[in-house]
Design a protein around this motif. Structure first.
Motif, PDB file in Angstrom:
ATOM      1  N   ILE A 230       0.864  -1.178   0.000  1.00  0.00           N
ATOM      2  CA  ILE A 230       0.000   0.000   0.000  1.00  0.00           C
ATOM      3  C   ILE A 230       0.902   1.230   0.000  1.00  0.00           C
ATOM      4  O   ILE A 230       1.721   1.393   0.909  1.00  0.00           O
ATOM      5  CB  ILE A 230      -0.931  -0.005   1.224  1.00  0.00           C
ATOM      6  CG1 ILE A 230      -1.812  -1.264   1.211  1.00  0.00           C
ATOM      7  CG2 ILE A 230      -1.796   1.245   1.259  1.00  0.00           C
ATOM      8  CD1 ILE A 230      -2.603  -1.473   2.478  1.00  0.00           C
ATOM      9  N   LYS A 232       1.597   5.556  -1.491  1.00  0.00           N
ATOM     10  CA  LYS A 232       0.983   6.818  -1.904  1.00  0.00           C
ATOM     11  C   LYS A 232       1.620   7.292  -3.198  1.00  0.00           C
ATOM     12  O   LYS A 232       2.841   7.333  -3.333  1.00  0.00           O
ATOM     13  CB  LYS A 232       1.168   7.876  -0.812  1.00  0.00           C
ATOM     14  CG  LYS A 232       0.266   9.087  -0.983  1.00  0.00           C
ATOM     15  CD  LYS A 232       0.339   9.987   0.253  1.00  0.00           C
ATOM     16  CE  LYS A 232      -0.691  11.108   0.181  1.00  0.00           C
ATOM     17  NZ  LYS A 232      -0.651  11.963   1.394  1.00  0.00           N
ATOM     18  N   ASN A 236      -2.666  10.004  -3.767  1.00  0.00           N
ATOM     19  CA  ASN A 236      -3.665   8.967  -3.524  1.00  0.00           C
ATOM     20  C   ASN A 236      -3.003   7.685  -3.023  1.00  0.00           C
ATOM     21  O   ASN A 236      -1.879   7.350  -3.431  1.00  0.00           O
ATOM     22  CB  ASN A 236      -4.451   8.662  -4.804  1.00  0.00           C
ATOM     23  CG  ASN A 236      -5.239   9.860  -5.287  1.00  0.00           C
ATOM     24  OD1 ASN A 236      -5.909  10.532  -4.513  1.00  0.00           O
ATOM     25  ND2 ASN A 236      -5.158  10.142  -6.591  1.00  0.00           N
ATOM     26  N   TRP A 237      -3.714   6.966  -2.155  1.00  0.00           N
ATOM     27  CA  TRP A 237      -3.214   5.697  -1.647  1.00  0.00           C
ATOM     28  C   TRP A 237      -3.630   4.580  -2.603  1.00  0.00           C
ATOM     29  O   TRP A 237      -4.800   4.442  -2.942  1.00  0.00           O
ATOM     30  CB  TRP A 237      -3.747   5.427  -0.243  1.00  0.00           C
ATOM     31  CG  TRP A 237      -3.104   6.332   0.763  1.00  0.00           C
ATOM     32  CD1 TRP A 237      -3.608   7.487   1.255  1.00  0.00           C
ATOM     33  CD2 TRP A 237      -1.819   6.150   1.354  1.00  0.00           C
ATOM     34  NE1 TRP A 237      -2.714   8.068   2.142  1.00  0.00           N
ATOM     35  CE2 TRP A 237      -1.607   7.262   2.224  1.00  0.00           C
ATOM     36  CE3 TRP A 237      -0.830   5.184   1.262  1.00  0.00           C
ATOM     37  CZ2 TRP A 237      -0.443   7.412   2.975  1.00  0.00           C
ATOM     38  CZ3 TRP A 237       0.331   5.340   2.007  1.00  0.00           C
ATOM     39  CH2 TRP A 237       0.517   6.427   2.840  1.00  0.00           C
ATOM     40  N   VAL A 298      -8.346   0.239   3.158  1.00  0.00           N
ATOM     41  CA  VAL A 298      -7.613   1.476   2.858  1.00  0.00           C
ATOM     42  C   VAL A 298      -8.553   2.679   2.900  1.00  0.00           C
ATOM     43  O   VAL A 298      -8.199   3.749   3.416  1.00  0.00           O
ATOM     44  CB  VAL A 298      -6.917   1.386   1.483  1.00  0.00           C
ATOM     45  CG1 VAL A 298      -6.327   2.724   1.080  1.00  0.00           C
ATOM     46  CG2 VAL A 298      -5.820   0.324   1.515  1.00  0.00           C
ATOM     47  N   HIS A 302      -8.200   5.400   6.040  1.00  0.00           N
ATOM     48  CA  HIS A 302      -7.420   6.377   5.284  1.00  0.00           C
ATOM     49  C   HIS A 302      -6.570   7.263   6.191  1.00  0.00           C
ATOM     50  O   HIS A 302      -5.400   7.547   5.902  1.00  0.00           O
ATOM     51  CB  HIS A 302      -8.377   7.236   4.442  1.00  0.00           C
ATOM     52  CG  HIS A 302      -7.689   8.340   3.700  1.00  0.00           C
ATOM     53  ND1 HIS A 302      -7.636   9.643   4.165  1.00  0.00           N
ATOM     54  CD2 HIS A 302      -7.000   8.336   2.532  1.00  0.00           C
ATOM     55  CE1 HIS A 302      -6.953  10.384   3.317  1.00  0.00           C
ATOM     56  NE2 HIS A 302      -6.561   9.625   2.310  1.00  0.00           N
ATOM     57  N   PHE A 305      -3.193   5.783   7.389  1.00  0.00           N
ATOM     58  CA  PHE A 305      -2.098   5.858   6.413  1.00  0.00           C
ATOM     59  C   PHE A 305      -1.561   7.283   6.292  1.00  0.00           C
ATOM     60  O   PHE A 305      -0.382   7.485   5.991  1.00  0.00           O
ATOM     61  CB  PHE A 305      -2.583   5.342   5.057  1.00  0.00           C
ATOM     62  CG  PHE A 305      -2.927   3.881   5.057  1.00  0.00           C
ATOM     63  CD1 PHE A 305      -1.933   2.923   5.042  1.00  0.00           C
ATOM     64  CD2 PHE A 305      -4.248   3.471   5.110  1.00  0.00           C
ATOM     65  CE1 PHE A 305      -2.248   1.561   5.072  1.00  0.00           C
ATOM     66  CE2 PHE A 305      -4.581   2.121   5.133  1.00  0.00           C
ATOM     67  CZ  PHE A 305      -3.580   1.171   5.119  1.00  0.00           C
ATOM     68  N   GLU A 306      -2.408   8.262   6.563  1.00  0.00           N
ATOM     69  CA  GLU A 306      -1.972   9.650   6.487  1.00  0.00           C
ATOM     70  C   GLU A 306      -1.246  10.102   7.750  1.00  0.00           C
ATOM     71  O   GLU A 306      -0.204  10.753   7.681  1.00  0.00           O
ATOM     72  CB  GLU A 306      -3.188  10.563   6.259  1.00  0.00           C
ATOM     73  CG  GLU A 306      -3.828  10.427   4.887  1.00  0.00           C
ATOM     74  CD  GLU A 306      -2.992  11.065   3.792  1.00  0.00           C
ATOM     75  OE1 GLU A 306      -2.050  11.819   4.111  1.00  0.00           O
ATOM     76  OE2 GLU A 306      -3.283  10.807   2.601  1.00  0.00           O
ATOM     77  N   THR A 342       3.277  -1.736   4.226  1.00  0.00           N
ATOM     78  CA  THR A 342       2.859  -0.343   4.326  1.00  0.00           C
ATOM     79  C   THR A 342       4.072   0.538   4.602  1.00  0.00           C
ATOM     80  O   THR A 342       5.181   0.035   4.811  1.00  0.00           O
ATOM     81  CB  THR A 342       1.827  -0.146   5.458  1.00  0.00           C
ATOM     82  OG1 THR A 342       2.507  -0.219   6.729  1.00  0.00           O
ATOM     83  CG2 THR A 342       0.740  -1.203   5.416  1.00  0.00           C
ATOM     84  N   THR A 343       3.849   1.832   4.638  1.00  0.00           N
ATOM     85  CA  THR A 343       4.943   2.755   4.960  1.00  0.00           C
ATOM     86  C   THR A 343       5.374   2.599   6.416  1.00  0.00           C
ATOM     87  O   THR A 343       6.431   3.082   6.809  1.00  0.00           O
ATOM     88  CB  THR A 343       4.495   4.209   4.719  1.00  0.00           C
ATOM     89  OG1 THR A 343       3.265   4.446   5.427  1.00  0.00           O
ATOM     90  CG2 THR A 343       4.273   4.473   3.241  1.00  0.00           C
TER      91      THR A 343
END
Length: 427
Positions: A230, A232, A236-237, A298, A302, A305-306, A342-343
């Motif tokens: 996942i 960015k 957008n993801w 996701v 949201h 992830f942000e 993921t990040t």
């Protein structure tokens, strides 16, 4: 009573073999799917190869091939690492086998698991030789190895720091609860030493490892293969699936296009082709369902992830099932044993399914997010005047608009293994 036959129409739902396979494949991780396909390929001759996009995995091509889970670097045990250190010591040939026996007699925590008498008898030597061998072992790294008790373990570690209080053994053996409670006043009065010296002793003891052998224990790696990443892009993801999540199976054309005269052979090939077709459909079903579920996750998470873990929202299997018009059990099987890159690292899909705690205003907050907030407040607190549970409750309301009870703060703090404010206070 008169018996009579009655015709009755009954609707029954029977699970066929193809549906059972789809359910089975759905709940498999990528590693399990690879192994499952490998087992089918062994007894299905119509499979030509397994393709992972540009990578070819031909399981039959070599009997010496190594699977992902079997790739391990050479690992040295606790005992191997200690024996390697012996080359740095000056040990006579008479004592060396006695030292080796002693090392092999340590438990996984690094403590000696045999009495000196038995050690001497097993090595057909004297107690004096055994005591000398023990000194050699106790000189190895990490400090504390070869101890016969917790007090000796701590003494060895403090001795390595040139710090051994006269009352240390009595304190650990007879009044260990005073150390656990940081009862400086009691220790000071009992041993007739100053408060500052007791604080110094406690600080040194806290830096000791109670099981030094664990510092040399090599844990076997657990191999985790993420299904997707996942990331960015352009604000957008997005989700990108790895090739191993959707393997492509090629059919041997010799079987696909041939006509077999013998009925038994023809039926066998037809059965294997049907088995392969069923497997392909199961893999596609797994891939499509997994993609849909991850897409919903996701969208729902949201803000995580942000902004990170403090922004996780409550999310349940039932909520995802409702959005996708699927059964809850299907969602449960889909997320089981699945991971995504993921990040913030590789995370299980279950991580994003968070229970919620009801606030005073009726809204819900993620339990993990609340724990994250509590941990951050405590990490940034004044160490001389740490925050009480009541103050944490008030700050959550003020800083995060989060209305929860003090007992909830206490429960989550304890689950985080964070002591109460009294024990966090620095003098």
């Amino acid at each position: 009573m008169k018996l009579q036959l009655v015709n009755e129409q009954v609707l029954q739902w029977k699970m066929n073999q193809s549906l059972m396979q789809s359910i089975q494949v759905l709940q498999m991780s990528s590693m399990e799917l690879m192994e499952y396909i490998r087992e089918i390929e062994k007894e299905n001759p119509v499979i030509e190869e397994i393709r992972y996009n540009d990578e070819h995995v031909q399981y039959r091509s070599s009997d010496t091939s190594v699977s992902i889970g079997e790739i391990n670097s050479s690992e040295l045990t606790l005992y191997d690492q200690l024996k390697q250190q012996l080359f740095t010591l000056s040990i006579s040939e008479e004592i060396r086998p006695v030292v080796l026996f002693g090392i092999d007699s340590l438990n996984e925590s690094g403590y000696l698991d045999v009495s000196l008498d038995i050690w001497a008898a097993k090595c057909n030597t004297t107690i004096e030789i055994v005591e000398e061998a023990l000194k050699h072992i106790q000189s190895l790294e990490p400090a504390g190895i070869g101890a016969r008790s917790l007090s000796e373990c701590i003494e060895l570690q403090l001795a390595a720091q040139s710090f051994v209080p006269a009352f240390l053994q009595d304190l650990i053996q007879e009044h260990i609860e005073w150390l656990a409670d940081d009862n400086i006043q009691r220790i000071s009065e009992h041993y007739g030493v100053s408060h500052s010296y007791v604080e110094e002793v406690i600080d040194h003891i806290k830096n000791c490892h109670p099981k030094p052998g664990q510092l040399l224990t090599t844990k076997k790696a657990d191999y985790i293969i993420p299904e997707a990443t996942i990331f960015k892009e352009a604000g957008n993801w997005k989700i990108s699936f790895y090739s191993w999540s959707v393997p492509k199976i090629t059919i041997n054309t010799d079987y696909q296009n041939s006509t077999f005269k013998e009925k038994q052979t023809a039926n066998y090939v037809k059965e294997k082709l049907n088995q392969l077709e069923s497997l392909k459909k199961a893999i596609v079903y797994r891939s499509d369902t997994l993609e849909r579920v991850i897409q919903v996750i996701v969208e729902k998470q949201h803000m995580y992830f942000e902004k990170g873990a403090s922004m996780l929202r409550p999310l349940t299997l039932r909520e995802i099932a409702s959005d996708l018009d699927l059964h809850v059990s299907t969602i449960s099987r889909t997320v089981a044993n699945k991971y995504v890159q993921t990040t913030n690292g590789v995370l299980p899909l279950n991580f994003f399914l968070q229970s919620g705690i009801k606030q005073a205003n009726g809204s819900k907050a993620s339990a993990l997010a609340v724990k994250q907030m509590i941990a951050e407040l405590i990490s940034n607190e004044d160490k001389i005047n740490p925050l009480s549970d009541e103050k944490i409750k008030n700050k959550l309301a003020l800083d995060y608009n989060l209305q929860i009870a003090r007992r909830t703060v206490m429960k989550y703090r304890e689950q985080l293994n964070i002591p109460a404010s009294l024990k966090r206070k620095e003098r």
